[in-house]
Structures are given as structure tokens and as C-alpha cells.
Design an enzyme around this catalytic site. Structure first.
Site, short mmCIF file in Angstrom:
data_model
loop_
_atom_site.label_atom_id
_atom_site.label_comp_id
_atom_site.label_asym_id
_atom_site.label_seq_id
_atom_site.Cartn_x
_atom_site.Cartn_y
_atom_site.Cartn_z
N GLU A 408 1.01 8.45 -1.88
CA GLU A 408 1.92 10.03 -1.92
C GLU A 408 3.46 9.38 -1.94
O GLU A 408 4.12 10.10 -0.55
CB GLU A 408 1.16 10.61 -0.56
CG GLU A 408 -0.47 11.12 -0.58
CD GLU A 408 -0.29 12.31 -1.29
OE1 GLU A 408 0.75 12.33 -2.14
OE2 GLU A 408 -1.09 12.92 -1.63
N GLU A 484 -9.55 9.05 -2.48
CA GLU A 484 -9.42 9.74 -1.35
C GLU A 484 -11.02 10.77 -2.19
O GLU A 484 -10.63 12.00 -2.91
CB GLU A 484 -8.45 10.73 -0.91
CG GLU A 484 -7.47 9.35 -0.11
CD GLU A 484 -6.27 9.56 0.44
OE1 GLU A 484 -6.32 11.22 0.50
OE2 GLU A 484 -5.60 9.34 0.29
#
Ligand code: IPT
Length: 991
Positions: A408, A484
């Protein structure tokens, strides 16, 4: 020159990055009790604590490695991605807690006069060090090692080491991982002797050619060194080789074959552990040793509820063992390189590792990615420094099969530069970065939290195209992973089976990594002595993200949550499908055959084992299926289940013989005789006498007495009851995020019940009610038809919704309260753990006994839990063995707790829950699924609980001491012969 905590540069004075290894050169651990002083700011800290004669005798003692916030200095802060300081890079606030650390240590007389290095394995977030008053340098990159040459400053005997650590630094902008902000020297500190002519570093290349079974080995060193691996007949040969090794056994997560040996020069001998394996993307598929692999993975943060990220060897070993025992085969080291010992344990015990760099700039997302360091050349050096320190440190681990640049961190040229550097330095491993949305500089297409249908499209290589045809062609040719998925926050995740089916169906879909392994709760003790786990906001943080930090498959103390048990079941590497005549066994391992497993079977009647045995199963190869005849047993008069368990035939380094790896179960046959004479449909007959809602004395039905005003059952024989009445509410689970706001807005947690009428006659009692929330005109007509049933009652609940119900409801069933003494529960149904509409596969049909307390799942933030599914019957009894018995027609879902749903809803921590003077029982037809809505897709349509008209049957009767659970009577099951009992919400086939 700006202070070190405001610099773009990653450090100064450090030695070049290199690998971690064990050596026979002297090493002195500097872990232990250090002197410590925390100042609220750099200014308040004053001059560096460097001077040898500085009097630190009144400073506190601090355990190193450790975080100061977990040792009584300062406070932990939890934010998911918001920076807890102004976004003003590279600057951080003046209020920058600064921890001065000092250690006096003795260099033993035996210490050589060679060069010496001081090594820090992890310091959060920025530090400078001095030895005997002399500055050594400084570093950032909290989860990465930093070494300083101390040859010129080390003295025989007494030495004084001083370290100043800043909580915040420019580096903090690159370390915005979703976890507690915790500072200090949290990994080992050591002094290393560096012999002249020693082995500064080495790089192992150990390829495996699956076509020939040959290995190719070379060990490169800066100075010539001799390699010995006796098992490979290599003794004191030049490390650089290369050596072709015939018939070598390859390394894999399933069979982690290591060849151990040494590398030596005249002055130093170091240990090497070689695993032969080749990672390659071939025709769009990620392969190891020529075989497609599927990640059954977890994202692992380092965590301990008392030590934080300062893990000890036992913690790391416990993690690897737990993961192996739960069928997990892969770890993504979210979101930083772990303690080096963890990777050594993965090499030894077998886990695939996606090693991720210590890099996340997520907080810039909050400001529209303005100023994101990923695309700012001033940060380039820091990015490359972090990557190099990871790759150099971890390059010799066979378990590491993919390098991950970051998490991220938006996009930008610095990430591309990291990828390019890495590809040059180590062409043997693919590169991953999820947020490279066009996958331009990565070798694996990776996404997070995608819904099932989007993964399905990717599996078919039919995802929506990118605007740039070249980029699209590149991405479409890549293997896909869900780096994820399945947000394991609180109760859940649901829908794991649907994802697994896609990983099985599409070669391109190579598995994923559940978010996440462990809850990061911090252990605390309430003043009354009870322990609990704290989460965001519990330390008075001005910004925090609450319990988003407790989102693991395992509780903070590493106890498996139901999510872990469910994940273990869904990803089991052997699929056992039990059928009437045969057992179908599929090897879902990537590499190995099934010869390490024994297949044990068990035949249960009404939940009680009556026969056991071992199935003869050949050594099925990876990917293959065999059919084995099921044991033929005569069908008795009661429901029978056959369960086949695949257990370890012998001890493995990660679990003992007998450890269950996989299982399958099927109902072999219910009673062949159709049910006879059950008065289970009293609806047809019309009552003859009417009681109005205000009639004085309550109506009676056999041993039962009802309330005249509410029409509710209030006594059965000697037992005083409250209810049952219609219930739609559950204490929202974390995965009900968003949906629960609608539920509350519509008042499902504050339903009002209005009695319309009580009608009696024909031996029945019909209680008609309307149930609705204040302020709304929707509602439910709930009709309770009671009929005698032996010495008890059969209840037929008819539910007819009125008005517009724009959302699924949490639950549909009955709630009642029974005396608190009835705390021993026995049931025949799914168990032993909880089960929900989209997370039930791990619960097997059997007969179970627990106390009400044991039936609670202690989610760190209390929420709905403990549902036992497909229950045929259940008893709740007191110390004298007497109580109540409920029977399903055919099944119901049982929840029993020492507090109410409202108590559960109001509680913030487990210690807020205090047992009441009643046991609160829910008998449900169904509950809404769990999904992954706390961070990802919600409940799939087929697991939503829509408020449709339904009828629900359940019986209740007194249970006397000595009655036993009772075999399932042949007349208890409405299910037709030879089909499994199902409820509306459960789908046995998993389709
Ligand atoms: C994703 C993060 O990568 C991970 O660190 C964690 O925060 C997780 O979410 C939620 O628990 S990013 C999110 C924006 C999908």
C-alpha cells in the site's frame, strides 16, 4: 544539516548490507537490561547520551530487545493507515518521544584483536549510536538490520554503548503499516568479531532441474572459501563451484529438505543450509520445481500480547508450528522482513515465504496520495536501501520464493527502481507488489479483497482490459494471487470455501493469504484481576482505528479462533469425500504423495461411535484421486455418520503421529422407516376457544403454563422460563460493518411484541403476535402454535413479514431465558465449535457436551458467537442432571450464553461481560452469514438471510436426571430416508 530524524537519507556510517548467518567467530549478545530514559521531545532529551562517564544510575531499567511503550514508558498508538502526526514529509513533530539507552558491557579477555562489528537487528524508528563516546552513525528502516564498524572504538574490558532512538522520523513516513506504533530497540543487538580473511557474506545458488532431478550448486563469497556438505560428497571444495548434484532431493514447503554444511576460510567457519529449488513463471503459472503451487497462506505480522514485535525464538517456533498444524503452507511477511530466525524456521519446517520489504506509505492515501514518497526522487535512496537490506539479509533462504517490494505505497518510480535493482541482484525470484495496479514491474498479478466473481473472471483470464494493450497483455499472462483476502476480524471470515473452489478450478488462481494470522491485542489486567486484550483507543490515542487491529485467525495469545479451524478445513491438502459406498480421496498437495497419512474411519450412530477402522489407501500422487470402498456396516434404526480422518502416520517435525490433517463426513443413512405419527403440523386445525390478551389466568397446555397478557410460555413443569419469543437480533459481528447500521436504524435491536390473540382448542394453543420496531411500519406477524408432545410441547412458529424489508436480517428464530443453573449443555449436531451459514465446514456432526461458559468464543471485541448448527437435540441441565430438552424438526441452531444479546452488544471488552442470573438461549432457524465485510466483500447472496415467510418447528420438554441424551428416535427426523438433514441456510455440498 537537518537532524537525523528529518532526513530523506536512510542512514550514515553503516556497513554494506549482507546476509545473517551463524559463524564460529566470537559473538557477544548485548541483549539484556539497559539503562533507559524517555524524553518527550528531542529538545528535552538534550545532549546525546554518549559520554562514557555520564551518570545514568537514576535511569530506569529496560529490557532490550523491547518496546518502551510496553515497559511503562509512553503509550502505544494504533492507527490503521492515518499518520498519527501531520503529513508534512520529511518532518515530524517537535513532540518526538526520544529514548536514550545505555549499556555498559565487558569485552571478555578472550575476545580477538580483529575487526569488530556492532549489529542492530531492528530499531524503531530512527537511531544513532555511540561506543565509548565515539559516534558510530545512524540508521532508519525499523525492521532491517544496521551494522557499524566498531574496530577503532572497542576496548578490552569495559565498554559503554549509548543509543538514542526517536519515535518519529522521516522513516516513519515509509512505515505506515496497519499495526501498533511501538518504538525502541526491539530486535537483538550483538557484537561480532570479524576475523581478517573471514567470510563477510555469501550467496547460495541451489537450482533444481525437475526434468533431470539434478541440482546445481554454487556458493559465492567475496574471498575464496571452501564448502563442505558431506551428504553431497562435497568436502572442502571451492564454494564457487558450480557443482552438479545428481538425484538431489529438492526443497519444498511440503518436504523441506535441507543439506547442511559449512563454508570456511582459514580464519572463519560459517554454517550453510542449502535447499535446492527453482522458482519460475512458466506459461503464466507460478511453479516451484516444475510444479504449480497454490498458496494456502496467511499474512503474518510479528506479534506477542506482552512483547509486541519483540519476539523470542519460542514465539516464532510456535507460529510456524501452529501454521503447519492448521494446513497453512505460506506466509507473506506483512509488511516488513521478519526476525531472521523466523525465516530459518520456515526453511527447516517448510513454509513458502513472500518476503516483504519494510515499506508502506498508506497514510498518503488519506491526502489523495499528494506527496507520496514512492514517486519523489528525494526518497529514492531510502527505497533502494530498504530493498537491498532485505534482499541481502534474506537471500540464502530457500523458503523465500518471492520478493515483495512494499504494501500500500501507491505507485511511482521509486518502486519501479526497487524492482529493477532486485531483478538484477537476484533473477531467481519473482517480484511482487500488489499496488502496481497495471502489474508493469512485477511478475505476479496480485490483488486484495476481491469478490468471488472478480476472481472467477481473472481465473478465466477474462478480467477487464487495461487501457494500454502492452500492459494488458503482460498482466493477462501473469499468475494471480490474492495477497490479502478473507478479513478475519472478529467472527469470520465467511466464504472461504468459495475462494478455495476457485483456486482449485483455475490454474491461474494460485491461492492467497488470509488477512491475517494473529490478533494484535495487548494484554492488560483490570483492577479486579481479570485479564483482557486492549485495542486501539484503549490508550487514549487522539486518532485511532479501534479494534481493526484485532483481525486475526488466532487470538492474541495464539489460541485458534473458529476462523482458524475453518481455514484449516477449507484448505486441507487432502480432500476426503465420503459417499454411501465409497470414499473419494484427492491429493491436493503440490508435491508429495499421501504415504505419510493414515486414513482412519469411524461409524457413529446418533452421535456415538460404534465402529472404527483404517481404510487401505494407496500412495496417491499429487493431483490424483482414488476411490476406496467405504466400510459396509448394517444400518441400524438411528441416524448414522461415517467420518474418515487423514492423520499423520508418523511423527513429523511439526506435529506428532495421529495429528489430523483432513477429514470428510457423510450421513450414511437416516432410519429407513418413515417417521410415523408425529403431530408436527398442527397448523391445519382451527382452534375453538379464544382467550383475549387481557384474560386473568394464563392458559395451560399439559404441564405448560402461559402468560395471559403476553401469551408467552412461562413455566414448563417445575421450570420457570421467559419466552420463547421471536428474535431477529444478534450483537453485530465485525463483518456486519455497514449492514449493522441499517439494522440499528430500523430498530431490529428494539423490537416490540404485541399480542393479537390467544386461541385454544383441539388440544392446541395458538398465540398470534405482531413484532415490529418503534418508528417503522414494517413488522412480522409471528404465530406460535403449541401442541402437546409426549410430556412436552411442540412449537410451530410461523413468520409472515409485513411491509418492505430492504435488507437481510441478522437472525430468525426464538430467544428464551432459562434458569442460570442449567449450565451444562449436551447436543447432537455440528460441533464442537461454532458454525455459520458461510463458515460451517469445520464443524462435524457428533454428540458434544460443554458448559455454557465453554460455548462462548472470547472475541477480543465481544460480538455474536457460539452458534452450534444442525442441532437435532440439545439438553440444558443443572447440577442435579435435570433441566430442559429441545428437539429440532429436523434441526435448529443453538446459542446459549450466560448473558443476553444486548449485554454482548454493549460490551467493548471481554471483561465487560458479566454472567446474569439466567442462561439466554437462541433456537434459530438461521442466521445471516458472516462474509468479510469488515474489509472486503460482504455475505454472498446465497448466505443472506432474507425475511421471507417461513415456518420453524422445535419441541421442548422437561429433561430428568438419568434420561441421558437419548438416541435419536426414529421419529425425530423429517428428512426423507438417505438424504442428509439440511436447513435452509446450510448446504452440505458446499456448492
Ligand atoms: C489492507 C492492508 O494492506 C493491511 O495492512 C490491513 O490494513 C488490511 O487492509 C485491513 O486489515 S489495505 C485496505 C485498504 C484494503
Amino acid at each position: 544539516m537537518s537532524p537525523i530524524h528529518h532526513q530523506y537519507a536512510p542512514g550514515f556510517g553503516r556497513r554494506p548490507a549482507r546476509s545473517v548467518f551463524s559463524s564460529d567467530a566470537p559473538r557477544l549478545s548485548l541483549n539484556g537490561q539497559w539503562r533507559f530514559r524517555l524524553s518527550p521531545s528531542v529538545a528535552a532529551a538534550g545532549a546525546p547520551p554518549a559520554a562514557v562517564d555520564l551518570d545514568d544510575s537514576d535511569w530506569d531499567l529496560l529490557t532490550v530487545p523491547g518496546h518502551w511503550q510496553l515497559q511503562g514508558h509512553g503509550k502505544p498508538i494504533y492507527t490503521c493507515c492515518t499518520f498519527p502526526f501531520p503529513v508534512d514529509p520529511p518532518y515530524v513533530p517537535d513532540e518526538n518521544p526520544t529514548g536514550d539507552h545505555r549499556l555498559v558491557f565487558e569485552v571478555p579477555a578472550s575476545w580477538p584483536e580483529s575487526a569488530a562489528v556492532l549489529r542492530f537487528d531492528g530499531v524503531d524508528s530512527c537511531f544513532a549510536a555511540w561506543l565509548n563516546g565515539e559516534p558510530l552513525g545512524w540508521s532508519t528502516g525499523s525492521r532491517l538490520p544496521a551494522e557499524f564498524d566498531v574496530t577503532a572504538h572497542l576496548r578490552p574490558g569495559r565498554n559503554v554503548l549509548a543509543v538514542r532512538v526517536h519515535q518519529w522520523s522521516a522513516g516513519s513516513y515509509l512505515e505506515d503499516q496497519d499495526m501498533w506504533w511501538l518504538s525502541g530497540i526491539f530486535r537483538d543487538v550483538s557484537l561480532l568479531a570479524r576475523p581478517a580473511g573471514g567470510i563477510e557474506d555469501f550467496s547460495v545458488t541451489a537450482d533444481y532441474d525437475h526434468r533431470t532431478g539434478r541440482g546445481l550448486l554454487r556458493v559465492d563469497t567475496p574471498v575464496p572459501a571452501l564448502l563442505s556438505i558431506p551428504e553431497l560428497n562435497l568436502v572442502d571444495v571451492p564454494g564457487a563451484g558450480p557443482y552438479e548434484v545428481d538425484a538431489v532431493q529438492p526443497w519444498s514447503a511440503e518436504r523441506p529438505r535441507l543439506y547442511r554444511g559449512t563454508l570456511r576460510t582459514d580464519t572463519e567457519r560459517v554454517e550453510v543450509a542449502v535447499g535446492f529449488r527453482t522458482v519460475a513463471v512458466v506459461d503464466g503459472i507460478l511453479t516451484v520445481n516444475g510444479r504449480r503451487i497454490v498458496f494456502r497462506g496467511v499474512n503474518r505480522h510479528e506479534w506477542h500480547p506482552e512483547r509486541g514485535r519483540a519476539l523470542i525464538e519460542d514465539d516464532m517456533r510456535a507460529d510456524v508450528l501452529l501454521l503447519k498444524q492448521h494446513n497453512v503452507n505460506a506466509v507473506r511477511t506483512s509488511h516488513y522482513p521478519p526476525h531472521p530466525r523466523f525465516l530459518a524456521l520456515c526453511d527447516e519446517l517448510g513454509l513458502w515465504v513472500v518476503d516483504e520489504c519494510d515499506l508502506e506509505t498508506h497514510g498518503f492515501c488519506e491526502v489523495g496520495w499528494r506527496g507520496n514518497p514512492s514517486d519523489d526522487p528525494r526518497w529514492r535512496e531510502a527505497y533502494l536501501d530498504r530493498m537491498a537490506r532485505m534482499v541481502e539479509r534474506d537471500k540464502n533462504h530457500p523458503s523465500v520464493i518471492i520478493w515483495s517490494l512494499a504494501n500500500e505505497s501507491g505507485s511511482g518510480d521509486n518502486l519501479r527502481a526497487m524492482a529493477e535493482w532486485t531483478r538484477r541482484r537476484d533473477p531467481s525470484r519473482p517480484i511482487h507488489y500488489e499496488h502496481d495496479l497495471d502489474s508493469r514491474y512485477v511478475d505476479v498479478y496480485s490483488r486484495m479483497y476481491l469478490p468471488v466473481d472478480e476472481v472467477d473472471a481473472i481465473g478465466r483470464r477474462a478480467e477487464p482490459p487495461l487501457s494500454d494493450p502492452d500492459a494488458d497483455a503482460h498482466r493477462r499472462g501473469l499468475p494471480f494471487i490474492l495477497v490479502e483476502y478473507a478479513h478475519a476480524m472478529g467472527n469470520g471470515p465467511g466464504n472461504l470455501a468459495e475462494y478455495q473452489a476457485l483456486f482449485d478450478a483455475y490454474p491461474r488462481c494460485q491461492g492467497g493469504f488470509v488477512w491475517e494470522y494473529l490478533d494484535h491485542g495487548i494484554r492488560r489486567t483490570h483492577e479486579d484481576g481479570r485479564g483482557y486484550f486492549a485495542y486501539g483507543g484503549d490508550f487514549g490515542e487522539e486518532l485511532h482505528d479501534g479494534n481493526f487491529v484485532v483481525d486475526g485467525l488466532f487470538f492474541p495469545d495464539r489460541a485458534p479462533s473458529p476462523g482458524a479451524i475453518q481455514y484449516k478445513k477449507v484448505i486441507e491438502p487432502v480432500r476426503v469425500d465420503v459417499d454411501a459406498g465409497q470414499v473419494r480421496i484427492t491429493n491436493r498437495y503440490d508435491m508429495v504423495d499421501l504415504s505419510h497419512l493414515e486414513f482412519q474411519w469411524r461409524w457413529d450412530e446418533a452421535g456415538t461411535p460404534v465402529a472404527t477402522g483404517v481404510l487401505p489407501v494407496p500412495a496417491v500422487l499429487s493431483g490424483q484421486t482414488v476411490l476406496v470402498a467405504a466400510p459396509a456396516l448394517p444400518h441400524g434404526a438411528v441416524e448414522a455418520y461415517l467420518t474418515v480422518s487423514a492423520v499423520l502416520a508418523g511423527d513429523e517435525p511439526w506435529a506428532p503421529a495421529g495429528h489430523e490433517v483432513a477429514w470428510g463426513q457423510a450421513q450414511m443413512c437416516p432410519p429407513p422407516v418413515p417417521p410415523a405419527g408425529v403431530p408436527d403440523t398442527p397448523a391445519g386445525s382451527e382452534p375453538t376457544t379464544s382467550f383475549g390478551p387481557t384474560t386473568g389466568s394464563g392458559p395451560r397446555l399439559g404441564a405448560a403454563e402461559f402468560d395471559a397478557v403476553t401469551g408467552r410460555l412461562r413455566r414448563l413443569g417445575d421450570l420457570v422460563l421467559t419466552g420463547p419469543q421471536l428474535d431477529l437480533w444478534r450483537a453485530p459481528v465485525d463483518n456486519d460493518r455497514f449492514l449493522h447500521e441499517q439494522w440499528r436504524a430500523y430498530g431490529l435491536h428494539r423490537l416490540r411484541h404485541r399480542l393479537i390473540g390467544v386461541d385454544a382448542g383441539d388440544g392446541q394453543l395458538v398465540v398470534r403476535t405482531r413484532v415490529a420496531p418503534a418508528g417503522r411500519d414494517l413488522g412480522i406477524l409471528a404465530t406460535y402454535r403449541w401442541a402437546p408432545d409426549d410430556d412436552g410441547l411442540l412449537l410451530r412458529l410461523e413468520v409472515r413479514p409485513e411491509g418492505e424489508w430492504p435488507f437481510p436480517v441478522p437472525r430468525l428464530g426464538l430467544r428464551l431465558a432459562v434458569p442460570a443453573a442449567l449450565r451444562d449443555v449436551e447436543w447432537y449436531g455440528r460441533g464442537p465449535g461454532e458454525a455459520y451459514a458461510d463458515s460451517w465446514q469445520a464443524a462435524r456432526v457428533g454428540r458434544y457436551a460443554m458448559t455454557v461458559e465453554q460455548m462462548q468464543t472470547p472475541y477480543v471485541r465481544p460480538q455474536e458467537n457460539g452458534c452450534r448448527a444442525d442441532v437435532r437435540w440439545a439438553t440444558l441441565t443443572g447440577p442435579d442432571g435435570a433441566g430442559l430438552r429441545f428437539e429440532g424438526r429436523p434441526v435448529f441452531q443453538l446459542t446459549a450464553r450466560p448473558w443476553s444479546s444486548e449485554d454482548l452488544d454493549a460490551a467493548r471488552h471481554t471483561i465487560d461481560l458479566v454472567p446474569r442470573d439466567a442462561v439466554h438461549v437462541n433456537l434459530d432457524l438461521a442466521q445471516h452469514g458472516l462474509g468479510s465485510g469488515s474489509c472486503g466483500p460482504g455475505v454472498l447472496a446465497q448466505y443472506e438471510l432474507r425475511p421471507d415467510p417461513v415456518t420453524f418447528l422445535v419441541s421442548v420438554r422437561p429433561h430428568r436426571a438419568g434420561d441421558g441424551g437419548g438416541a435419536c428416535r426414529s421419529d425425530q427426523h423429517a428428512a426423507p430416508p438417505c438424504t442428509p438433514a439440511t436447513t435452509v441456510a446450510y448446504n452440505e455440498s458446499g456448492d
